[in-house]
Design an enzyme around this catalytic site. Structure first.
Site, PDB file in Angstrom:
ATOM      1  N   ASN A   9      42.302  33.374  39.964  1.00 20.26           N
ATOM      2  CA  ASN A   9      43.498  33.465  39.127  1.00 20.26           C
ATOM      3  C   ASN A   9      44.071  34.878  39.253  1.00 20.26           C
ATOM      4  OD1 ASN A   9      45.413  33.464  37.113  1.00 20.26           O
ATOM      5  ND2 ASN A   9      43.944  33.340  35.415  1.00 20.26           N
ATOM      6  N   TRP A  10      45.178  34.984  39.979  1.00 13.75           N
ATOM      7  CA  TRP A  10      45.759  36.319  40.216  1.00 13.75           C
ATOM      8  C   TRP A  10      46.532  36.819  38.995  1.00 13.75           C
ATOM      9  CZ3 TRP A  10      48.165  35.928  45.861  1.00 13.75           C
ATOM     10  CH2 TRP A  10      47.135  35.640  46.765  1.00 13.75           C
ATOM     11  N   LYS A  11      46.782  35.967  38.039  1.00 14.41           N
ATOM     12  CA  LYS A  11      47.557  36.323  36.837  1.00 14.41           C
ATOM     13  C   LYS A  11      48.905  36.963  37.239  1.00 14.41           C
ATOM     14  CE  LYS A  11      43.219  36.939  34.444  1.00 14.41           C
ATOM     15  NZ  LYS A  11      42.527  37.459  33.306  1.00 14.41           N
ATOM     16  N   HIS A  90      44.693  28.502  29.637  1.00 16.41           N
ATOM     17  CA  HIS A  90      44.024  29.796  29.778  1.00 16.41           C
ATOM     18  C   HIS A  90      44.146  30.550  28.447  1.00 16.41           C
ATOM     19  CE1 HIS A  90      43.064  33.822  31.127  1.00 16.41           C
ATOM     20  NE2 HIS A  90      42.516  33.258  32.191  1.00 16.41           N
ATOM     21  N   GLU A  92      44.826  33.459  27.764  1.00 19.95           N
ATOM     22  CA  GLU A  92      46.006  34.335  27.654  1.00 19.95           C
ATOM     23  C   GLU A  92      47.250  33.530  27.285  1.00 19.95           C
ATOM     24  OE1 GLU A  92      45.473  36.144  31.508  1.00 19.95           O
ATOM     25  OE2 GLU A  92      43.618  37.030  30.756  1.00 19.95           O
ATOM     26  N   GLU A 162      35.601  29.395  29.565  1.00 20.03           N
ATOM     27  CA  GLU A 162      35.905  30.818  29.639  1.00 20.03           C
ATOM     28  C   GLU A 162      35.815  31.419  28.239  1.00 20.03           C
ATOM     29  OE1 GLU A 162      38.262  31.824  33.381  1.00 20.03           O
ATOM     30  OE2 GLU A 162      39.711  31.358  31.834  1.00 20.03           O
ATOM     31  N   GLY A 168      38.097  39.546  31.358  1.00 22.34           N
ATOM     32  CA  GLY A 168      38.690  40.854  31.629  1.00 22.34           C
ATOM     33  C   GLY A 168      38.041  41.987  30.856  1.00 22.34           C
ATOM     34  N   SER A 208      34.675  37.674  33.678  1.00 18.99           N
ATOM     35  CA  SER A 208      34.057  38.846  34.320  1.00 18.99           C
ATOM     36  C   SER A 208      33.011  38.472  35.369  1.00 18.99           C
ATOM     37  CB  SER A 208      33.458  39.783  33.260  1.00 18.99           C
ATOM     38  OG  SER A 208      34.479  40.252  32.410  1.00 18.99           O
ATOM     39  N   GLY A 229      39.015  36.034  37.752  1.00 24.17           N
ATOM     40  CA  GLY A 229      40.242  36.802  37.541  1.00 24.17           C
ATOM     41  C   GLY A 229      40.234  38.055  38.406  1.00 24.17           C
ATOM     42  N   GLY A 230      39.853  39.173  37.811  1.00 23.69           N
ATOM     43  CA  GLY A 230      39.922  40.478  38.475  1.00 23.69           C
ATOM     44  C   GLY A 230      39.336  40.497  39.879  1.00 23.69           C
TER      45      GLY A 230
HETATM   46  C1  PEP Z   1      40.308  34.607  34.055  1.00 24.77           C
HETATM   47  O1  PEP Z   1      41.348  35.181  33.814  1.00 24.77           O
HETATM   48  O2  PEP Z   1      40.295  33.375  34.142  1.00 24.77           O
HETATM   49  C2  PEP Z   1      39.111  35.416  34.228  1.00 24.77           C
HETATM   50  C3  PEP Z   1      37.965  34.815  34.268  1.00 24.77           C
HETATM   51  O3  PEP Z   1      39.287  36.776  34.342  1.00 24.77           O
HETATM   52  P1  PEP Z   1      38.174  37.889  34.687  1.00 24.77           P
HETATM   53  O4  PEP Z   1      37.338  37.320  35.816  1.00 24.77           O
HETATM   54  O5  PEP Z   1      38.928  39.091  35.089  1.00 24.77           O
HETATM   55  O6  PEP Z   1      37.356  38.070  33.455  1.00 24.77           O
END
Ligand code: PEP
Length: 248
Positions: A9-11, A90, A92, A162, A168, A208, A229-230
């Site tokens: 997920n590049w957000k 998600h 967010e 999640e 994040g 994470s 994500g990251g």
């Molecule tokens: C996400 O946004 O779905 C996610 C898991 O982010 P991160 O890996 O950065 O925690």
């Protein structure tokens, strides 16, 4: 045997040059055939990314098919581009855009009607876990957004657990915490949608996730890969995560 997924997920990250640089490197990479790899770029780039061997998904959609909804993108439009997956719910989106379980149910319906696989995200906040409410929160999210679906429809979705406190933040759920929720959810699905659906549905972990903690998580019997994500923005890390997953 459920095929594992590694989804990135590049957000709202990467300008055009950066996004296509990462995309082109991924496109030229040969992935192991036992793992589904999907990337979720910002929607402005989707139309130039869908006619590729790499699976591409959208980060969001609106439930209506067309009309006066300025700024929104419908599942039908995504489908017309060849998009095969879409994230729904998600944390967010729930937090920043006030999306409710009922709103998400409508998005899931619109996506299934357009033959797009929803990747439905769910998970508790920190205070909900600390007050031992996480099981109930997760059940409410699943029942209110997904339990109107028939078993057949349900079998077409992918779930992603999640925990909000792990997204994040650098804090990962331990493998024991994650596996406990994944099994709890799979049992709940078995009771309500049947054992075949429960055994076949893929439940990803997100929060994470990185090369240093992925193996421990993905070795758990009810964790079928990761929503990243990251670490999905860094080519080498994402490739390592795919490699780790494919060897489990
Ligand atoms: C996400 O946004 O779905 C996610 C898991 O982010 P991160 O890996 O950065 O925690």
């Amino acid at each position: 045997m459920r095929k594992k997924i590694v989804a990135g997920n590049w957000k709202m990250n990467l300008n055009k040059a950066e996004a296509f640089d990462l995309f082109n490197r991924l496109k030229q990479t040969k992935f192991p055939s036992n793992t589904d790899v999907i990337v979720f770029p910002p929607s402005v780039y989707l139309s130039q990314m869908t006619d590729s061997v790499l699976n591409v998904g959208a980060q969001n959609c609106y439930h209506q098919s067309n009309g006066a909804f300025t700024g929104e993108i419908s599942a039908e439009m995504l489908s017309s581009l060849g998009v095969k997956y879409c994230l729904v719910g998600h944390s967010e989106r729930r937090e920043c855009f006030n999306e409710t379980n009922k709103d998400l149910a409508k998005k899931v319906d619109a996506l299934l009607a357009s033959n797009i696989t929803p990747i439905f995200c769910f998970g508790e906040k920190l205070e909900e876990r600390e007050n031992n409410k996480h099981h109930q929160v997760v059940l409410n999210q699943l029942t209110e957004s997904l339990f109107h679906l028939s078993s057949d429809q349900f079998s077409k979705i992918v779930l992603a657990y999640e925990p909000v406190w792990a997204i994040g933040t650098g804090k990962t759920a331990s493998a024991i915490q994650a596996q406990e929720i994944h099994l709890f959810v799979r049992n709940f699905i078995a009771e309500n949608k049947g054992i075949d659906v429960a055994n076949s549905i893929r439940i990803l972990y997100g929060g994470s996730c990185k090369p240093s903690n992925a193996e421990e998580l993905f070795l758990c019997p009810d964790i079928d890969g990761g929503l990243i994500g990251g670490a999905s923005l860094v080519y080498d890390d994402f490739i390592k995560l795919i490699d780790i997953t494919s060897k489990i």
